[in-house]
Structure formats: structure tokens, C-alpha cells
Scaffold this motif. Structure first.
Motif, PDB file in Angstrom:
ATOM      1  N   GLY A 166       3.910  -2.097  -4.391  1.00  0.00           N
ATOM      2  CA  GLY A 166       2.456  -2.208  -4.554  1.00  0.00           C
ATOM      3  C   GLY A 166       1.958  -1.405  -5.736  1.00  0.00           C
ATOM      4  O   GLY A 166       0.837  -0.908  -5.742  1.00  0.00           O
ATOM      5  N   HIS A 206       6.235   3.269  -0.073  1.00  0.00           N
ATOM      6  CA  HIS A 206       5.807   1.913   0.275  1.00  0.00           C
ATOM      7  C   HIS A 206       4.286   1.861   0.371  1.00  0.00           C
ATOM      8  O   HIS A 206       3.687   2.390   1.304  1.00  0.00           O
ATOM      9  CB  HIS A 206       6.441   1.497   1.605  1.00  0.00           C
ATOM     10  CG  HIS A 206       6.033   0.147   2.055  1.00  0.00           C
ATOM     11  ND1 HIS A 206       6.267  -0.980   1.314  1.00  0.00           N
ATOM     12  CD2 HIS A 206       5.391  -0.264   3.165  1.00  0.00           C
ATOM     13  CE1 HIS A 206       5.780  -2.022   1.955  1.00  0.00           C
ATOM     14  NE2 HIS A 206       5.241  -1.613   3.084  1.00  0.00           N
ATOM     15  N   LEU A 207       3.676   1.234  -0.648  1.00  0.00           N
ATOM     16  CA  LEU A 207       2.227   1.106  -0.666  1.00  0.00           C
ATOM     17  C   LEU A 207       1.790  -0.360  -0.729  1.00  0.00           C
ATOM     18  O   LEU A 207       0.594  -0.631  -0.810  1.00  0.00           O
ATOM     19  CB  LEU A 207       1.643   1.884  -1.859  1.00  0.00           C
ATOM     20  CG  LEU A 207       1.840   3.397  -1.780  1.00  0.00           C
ATOM     21  CD1 LEU A 207       1.409   4.055  -3.079  1.00  0.00           C
ATOM     22  CD2 LEU A 207       1.098   3.991  -0.618  1.00  0.00           C
ATOM     23  N   GLY A 254       0.835  -3.946   0.532  1.00  0.00           N
ATOM     24  CA  GLY A 254       0.203  -4.388   1.759  1.00  0.00           C
ATOM     25  C   GLY A 254      -0.430  -5.751   1.584  1.00  0.00           C
ATOM     26  O   GLY A 254      -0.709  -6.181   0.475  1.00  0.00           O
ATOM     27  N   TYR A 266      -3.649  -7.892   3.061  1.00  0.00           N
ATOM     28  CA  TYR A 266      -4.853  -7.820   3.880  1.00  0.00           C
ATOM     29  C   TYR A 266      -5.541  -9.164   3.828  1.00  0.00           C
ATOM     30  O   TYR A 266      -5.435  -9.908   2.866  1.00  0.00           O
ATOM     31  CB  TYR A 266      -5.778  -6.705   3.426  1.00  0.00           C
ATOM     32  CG  TYR A 266      -6.310  -6.851   2.031  1.00  0.00           C
ATOM     33  CD1 TYR A 266      -7.526  -7.498   1.796  1.00  0.00           C
ATOM     34  CD2 TYR A 266      -5.611  -6.351   0.944  1.00  0.00           C
ATOM     35  CE1 TYR A 266      -8.014  -7.648   0.520  1.00  0.00           C
ATOM     36  CE2 TYR A 266      -6.090  -6.504  -0.339  1.00  0.00           C
ATOM     37  CZ  TYR A 266      -7.288  -7.148  -0.548  1.00  0.00           C
ATOM     38  OH  TYR A 266      -7.760  -7.294  -1.822  1.00  0.00           O
TER      39      TYR A 266
END
Length: 83
Positions: free
Chosen positions: A8, A74-75, A77, A79
Motif C-alpha cells: 500500500g 502491511h498498509l 487495504g 475499502y
């Protein structure tokens, strides 16, 4: 030099973390599904965590440059806006 992989890393918190760690002297592999702007000591890596082939390609690219990682952050994501 420490080697760090950030998922990310193209925007938001991931990009800020990648740039901050690079400024602190780390080599950062910044994985994301989007293209990334250049930044010193940040190596963009196309990486889609939902696609095993993308993960394998990213692994091969990184493994061709270094022998180990010191950290994985780990960023990444997903949504969804929903009512």
C-alpha cells in the motif's frame, strides 16, 4: 542498510511511511497496484495482494535485488463505500 517492504505504498499512510523510512536511510520496496512517483531509496513494485501471480512476480523482483528483508509493513487495504 535495512530493507523494508511496505504494501500500500503508493498513497496515504503507506507513501508517508515509505518516504520517512527512505529518508532515515532504509531501502524501501513500495508495493502497490498503482504506479508510483519516484523518490530516493524507494523502489516501486507492482503488487496486487489478491493475485498470486502478482505476489510471485514481486517476490522474484525483490529477491533478485536483496537476500533478506528486515521488516514487512502491511498498509494495503480495500475499502468500500456503502450505506
Amino acid at each position: 542498510m535495512r530493507n523494508i517492504l511496505i504494501t500500500g505504498g503508493a498513497g496515504g499512510l503507506g507513501r508517508a511511511a515509505a518516504c520517512r523510512l527512505a529518508d532515515a536511510g532504509c531501502r524501501v520496496f513500495s508495493g502497490d497496484i498503482r504506479e508510483q512517483e519516484a523518490y530516493p531509496n524507494v523502489i516501486p513494485v507492482l503488487l496486487n495482494l489478491r493475485d498470486p501471480e502478482s505476489i510471485a512476480a514481486a517476490f522474484e523482483r525483490i529477491a533478485g535485488m536483496i537476500t533478506s528483508l528486515d521488516a514487512v509493513i502491511h498498509l494495503a487495504g480495500v475499502y468500500m463505500m456503502d450505506s
